[in-house]
Design a protein around this motif. Structure first.
Motif, PDB file in Angstrom:
ATOM      1  N   ALA A  46       0.804  -1.241   0.000  1.00  0.00           N
ATOM      2  CA  ALA A  46       0.000   0.000   0.000  1.00  0.00           C
ATOM      3  C   ALA A  46       0.827   1.278   0.000  1.00  0.00           C
ATOM      4  O   ALA A  46       0.353   2.312  -0.493  1.00  0.00           O
ATOM      5  N   GLY A  47       2.040   1.213   0.551  1.00  0.00           N
ATOM      6  CA  GLY A  47       2.839   2.436   0.721  1.00  0.00           C
ATOM      7  C   GLY A  47       3.065   3.181  -0.584  1.00  0.00           C
ATOM      8  O   GLY A  47       2.854   4.401  -0.669  1.00  0.00           O
ATOM      9  N   ASN A  48       3.472   2.447  -1.636  1.00  0.00           N
ATOM     10  CA  ASN A  48       3.761   3.120  -2.908  1.00  0.00           C
ATOM     11  C   ASN A  48       2.502   3.723  -3.535  1.00  0.00           C
ATOM     12  O   ASN A  48       2.563   4.763  -4.184  1.00  0.00           O
ATOM     13  N   ARG A  49       1.362   3.066  -3.292  1.00  0.00           N
ATOM     14  CA  ARG A  49       0.088   3.639  -3.792  1.00  0.00           C
ATOM     15  C   ARG A  49      -0.235   4.944  -3.067  1.00  0.00           C
ATOM     16  O   ARG A  49      -0.768   5.878  -3.669  1.00  0.00           O
ATOM     17  N   VAL A  50       0.096   4.995  -1.778  1.00  0.00           N
ATOM     18  CA  VAL A  50      -0.123   6.243  -1.025  1.00  0.00           C
ATOM     19  C   VAL A  50       0.743   7.343  -1.636  1.00  0.00           C
ATOM     20  O   VAL A  50       0.275   8.458  -1.875  1.00  0.00           O
ATOM     21  N   LEU A  51       2.014   7.021  -1.956  1.00  0.00           N
ATOM     22  CA  LEU A  51       2.915   8.027  -2.538  1.00  0.00           C
ATOM     23  C   LEU A  51       2.386   8.517  -3.891  1.00  0.00           C
ATOM     24  O   LEU A  51       2.411   9.721  -4.172  1.00  0.00           O
ATOM     25  N   GLU A  52       1.895   7.594  -4.712  1.00  0.00           N
ATOM     26  CA  GLU A  52       1.330   8.000  -6.024  1.00  0.00           C
ATOM     27  C   GLU A  52       0.188   8.974  -5.835  1.00  0.00           C
ATOM     28  O   GLU A  52       0.059   9.971  -6.563  1.00  0.00           O
ATOM     29  N   SER A  53      -0.654   8.681  -4.852  1.00  0.00           N
ATOM     30  CA  SER A  53      -1.801   9.553  -4.600  1.00  0.00           C
ATOM     31  C   SER A  53      -1.338  10.917  -4.079  1.00  0.00           C
ATOM     32  O   SER A  53      -1.903  11.953  -4.447  1.00  0.00           O
ATOM     33  N   LEU A  54      -0.293  10.918  -3.216  1.00  0.00           N
ATOM     34  CA  LEU A  54       0.241  12.198  -2.722  1.00  0.00           C
ATOM     35  C   LEU A  54       0.822  12.997  -3.888  1.00  0.00           C
ATOM     36  O   LEU A  54       0.629  14.214  -3.979  1.00  0.00           O
ATOM     37  N   ASP A  55       1.529  12.287  -4.797  1.00  0.00           N
ATOM     38  CA  ASP A  55       2.088  12.953  -5.987  1.00  0.00           C
ATOM     39  C   ASP A  55       0.988  13.661  -6.772  1.00  0.00           C
ATOM     40  O   ASP A  55       1.121  14.814  -7.148  1.00  0.00           O
ATOM     41  N   LYS A  56      -0.092  12.926  -7.022  1.00  0.00           N
ATOM     42  CA  LYS A  56      -1.200  13.489  -7.817  1.00  0.00           C
ATOM     43  C   LYS A  56      -1.788  14.732  -7.178  1.00  0.00           C
ATOM     44  O   LYS A  56      -2.203  15.660  -7.863  1.00  0.00           O
ATOM     45  N   ALA A  57      -1.831  14.715  -5.815  1.00  0.00           N
ATOM     46  CA  ALA A  57      -2.432  15.852  -5.106  1.00  0.00           C
ATOM     47  C   ALA A  57      -1.410  16.978  -4.887  1.00  0.00           C
ATOM     48  O   ALA A  57      -1.748  18.017  -4.313  1.00  0.00           O
ATOM     49  N   GLY A  58      -0.145  16.725  -5.281  1.00  0.00           N
ATOM     50  CA  GLY A  58       0.890  17.758  -5.119  1.00  0.00           C
ATOM     51  C   GLY A  58       1.421  17.885  -3.702  1.00  0.00           C
ATOM     52  O   GLY A  58       1.918  18.937  -3.301  1.00  0.00           O
ATOM     53  N   VAL A  59       1.319  16.794  -2.919  1.00  0.00           N
ATOM     54  CA  VAL A  59       1.865  16.809  -1.551  1.00  0.00           C
ATOM     55  C   VAL A  59       3.320  16.334  -1.607  1.00  0.00           C
ATOM     56  O   VAL A  59       3.607  15.273  -2.164  1.00  0.00           O
ATOM     57  N   GLN A  60       4.250  17.134  -1.056  1.00  0.00           N
ATOM     58  CA  GLN A  60       5.663  16.713  -1.041  1.00  0.00           C
ATOM     59  C   GLN A  60       5.901  15.808   0.155  1.00  0.00           C
ATOM     60  O   GLN A  60       5.268  15.965   1.205  1.00  0.00           O
ATOM     61  N   TYR A  61       6.838  14.850   0.001  1.00  0.00           N
ATOM     62  CA  TYR A  61       7.030  13.881   1.091  1.00  0.00           C
ATOM     63  C   TYR A  61       8.451  13.337   1.133  1.00  0.00           C
ATOM     64  O   TYR A  61       9.201  13.409   0.162  1.00  0.00           O
ATOM     65  N   THR A  62       8.788  12.762   2.313  1.00  0.00           N
ATOM     66  CA  THR A  62      10.003  11.965   2.483  1.00  0.00           C
ATOM     67  C   THR A  62       9.524  10.551   2.769  1.00  0.00           C
ATOM     68  O   THR A  62       8.577  10.363   3.538  1.00  0.00           O
ATOM     69  N   LYS A  63      10.200   9.569   2.161  1.00  0.00           N
ATOM     70  CA  LYS A  63       9.829   8.164   2.364  1.00  0.00           C
ATOM     71  C   LYS A  63      10.749   7.570   3.445  1.00  0.00           C
ATOM     72  O   LYS A  63      11.966   7.766   3.381  1.00  0.00           O
ATOM     73  N   ALA A  64      10.174   6.864   4.441  1.00  0.00           N
ATOM     74  CA  ALA A  64      10.998   6.276   5.510  1.00  0.00           C
ATOM     75  C   ALA A  64      10.616   4.817   5.720  1.00  0.00           C
ATOM     76  O   ALA A  64       9.432   4.478   5.727  1.00  0.00           O
ATOM     77  N   VAL A  65      11.639   3.966   5.886  1.00  0.00           N
ATOM     78  CA  VAL A  65      11.376   2.539   6.090  1.00  0.00           C
ATOM     79  C   VAL A  65      11.405   2.223   7.585  1.00  0.00           C
ATOM     80  O   VAL A  65      12.404   2.460   8.263  1.00  0.00           O
ATOM     81  N   PHE A  66      10.272   1.708   8.082  1.00  0.00           N
ATOM     82  CA  PHE A  66      10.141   1.333   9.504  1.00  0.00           C
ATOM     83  C   PHE A  66      10.875   0.026   9.738  1.00  0.00           C
ATOM     84  O   PHE A  66      10.744  -0.921   8.962  1.00  0.00           O
ATOM     85  N   ASN A  67      11.636  -0.048  10.862  1.00  0.00           N
ATOM     86  CA  ASN A  67      12.453  -1.253  11.072  1.00  0.00           C
ATOM     87  C   ASN A  67      11.776  -2.354  11.880  1.00  0.00           C
ATOM     88  O   ASN A  67      12.392  -3.381  12.171  1.00  0.00           O
TER      89      ASN A  67
END
Ligand SMILES: NC(=O)c1ccc[n+]([C@@H]2O[C@H](COP(=O)([O-])OP(=O)(O)OC[C@H]3O[C@@H](n4cnc5c(N)ncnc54)[C@H](O)[C@@H]3O)[C@@H](O)[C@H]2O)c1
Ligand SMILES: [Zn+2]
Length: 371
Positions: A46-67
């Motif tokens: 789901a994470g990458n789909r969330v990023l695609e949706s943020l991209d479409k809405a013009g929301v800037q983000y940093t991606k972080a991997v939870f350990n």
């Protein structure tokens, strides 16, 4: 404490494929930059789909991997990434530990929190608290915040695609809600929200249990075929929203304290889910409360129909010694534990014996089924 207190998240959205609307909804609460947290498995789900949706809405983000662990070290590491990226919105995508970590990071950054659960395995999404563990996974403490998440997005299609064991675990976590709130109400004890239970929280906790007994098994069977059914939609809401509001403003008692106690043991029990340990904690609380055989067997039968653990053997604790169980009971009755929210005093000896009694009640029930 004499005030009634009820707290809740800002907005709750549930439905098929809402993951693809994440950008729209996030934009609705803030124009800031986001820190998006998910573990390796969840990025693909789901994470990458969330990023695609943020991209479409013009929301800037940093991606972080939870350990993988909701520990102080991990929270501080991710908060550091958030500060570097000037994030004011923290988006947690995944299971309970990821979501608890995201809430803690958001609290440190002082911004907004957006919770996107990818399983209905716990009631962590809605609460204004995180359960903090050591890096090795031993329960440490509850960490409380001054607000609940601002937005929760629950994609029932994603949840239908997750292993059924996650849903049954969430049902077990949610089934503890009324059992524990009922005890807290009777004791006039303080809830996780810091006050007395409101009528609203009581009604929500009761309804949570009703929905689970009515639709829990149908929802579990739906997930075995990865389909979104009305029964599943109701159970996802019960596991997430009703249980979350119900436990936080309704109160916790022995079931969760016993769950926390189990985390002190080493071995296979560490592979049991939160909800699975809570199921056994619930049976132990019912034994402590001297509930009738009809009532206790109703829970045992329901757990069995969901393939949840009901005996110590089911929890891989068949070889646990008396001393081991005493250690669990001691941890469950520490001075600050919620076991003391029961309407009567409890000692470690009482809890240890209730654990053994719950095991025996379930064994006797299983033996009756075989006849
Ligand atoms: N803060 C609260 O109010 C609250 C309430 C209940 C539980 N909790 C906490 O939640 C934690 C337990 O959470 P949990 O049971 O979700 O487990 P978890 O967070 O430990 O693990 C979930 C696992 O499932 C995987 N996963 C997530 N989505 C998936 C999907 N769709 N398909 C396949 N795999 C998927 C993840 O990669 C991860 O490995 C405990 O730490 C517990 O204390 C907190
Ligand atoms: Zn729980």
């Amino acid at each position: 404490m004499t005030e009634r207190i009820f707290i809740s998240p800002g907005k709750y959205v549930q439905g098929r494929d809402v993951t693809d609307k994440a950008g729209e909804y996030v934009k609705g609460i803030s124009d800031g930059k986001a820190l998006v947290i998910a573990d390796d498995i969840v990025w693909d789900i789901a994470g990458n789909r969330v990023l695609e949706s943020l991209d479409k809405a013009g929301v800037q983000y940093t991606k972080a991997v939870f350990n993988g662990e909701a520990s102080t070290n991990e929270i501080n590491r991710l908060a550091g990434l958030g500060k570097e990226g000037q994030a004011t919105i923290v988006v947690g995508v995944g299971g309970g530990k990821t979501l608890d970590t995201a809430k803690a990071v958001s609290d440190q950054l002082g911004g907004y929190s957006v919770i996107i659960p990818t399983t209905a395995s716990t009631d962590a999404p809605t609460s204004a608290l995180s359960v903090i563990y050591s890096d090795e996974g031993v329960f440490e403490s509850y960490k409380f915040y001054n607000k609940n998440p601002d937005l929760i997005l629950v994609d029932t299609k994603t949840i239908a695609g997750a292993p059924p064991r996650f849903l049954s675990s969430g049902i077990a976590d949610a089934l503890a809600t009324w059992v524990e709130a009922r005890a807290v109400i009777e004791a006039r004890a303080t809830t996780m929200a810091g006050g007395l239970t409101t009528i609203a929280a009581e009604a929500i906790a009761r309804k949570c249990e009703e929905v689970l007994f009515d639709y829990g098994v149908l929802a579990y069977e739906s997930v075995k075929r990865k389909v979104v059914t009305p029964a599943l939609e109701s159970v996802v809401e019960a596991n997430t929203l009703l249980s979350g509001l119900g436990f936080e403003s309704g109160g916790l008692a022995a079931a969760h304290a016993i769950h926390n106690g189990f985390t002190v043991l080493d071995g296979e029990i560490h592979h049991m889910t939160h909800g699975e340990k809570v199921a056994f904690g619930t049976l132990s609380q019912l034994a402590l409360e001297k509930r009738s055989i009809e009532e206790i067997e109703r829970y045992i039968a329901f757990y069995i129909s969901l393939e949840l653990p009901v005996t110590l053997e089911d929890l891989h604790l068949q070889d646990a010694s008396d001393e081991d169980l005493y250690r669990v009971a001691e941890a469950a009755t520490k001075a600050d534990e919620t076991a003391h929210n029961l309407p009567f005093p409890v000692t470690a000896d009482d809890v240890k014996d209730a654990i053994i009694a719950a095991d025996q009640y379930s064994k006797a029930f299983k033996a009756k089924l075989k006849k």
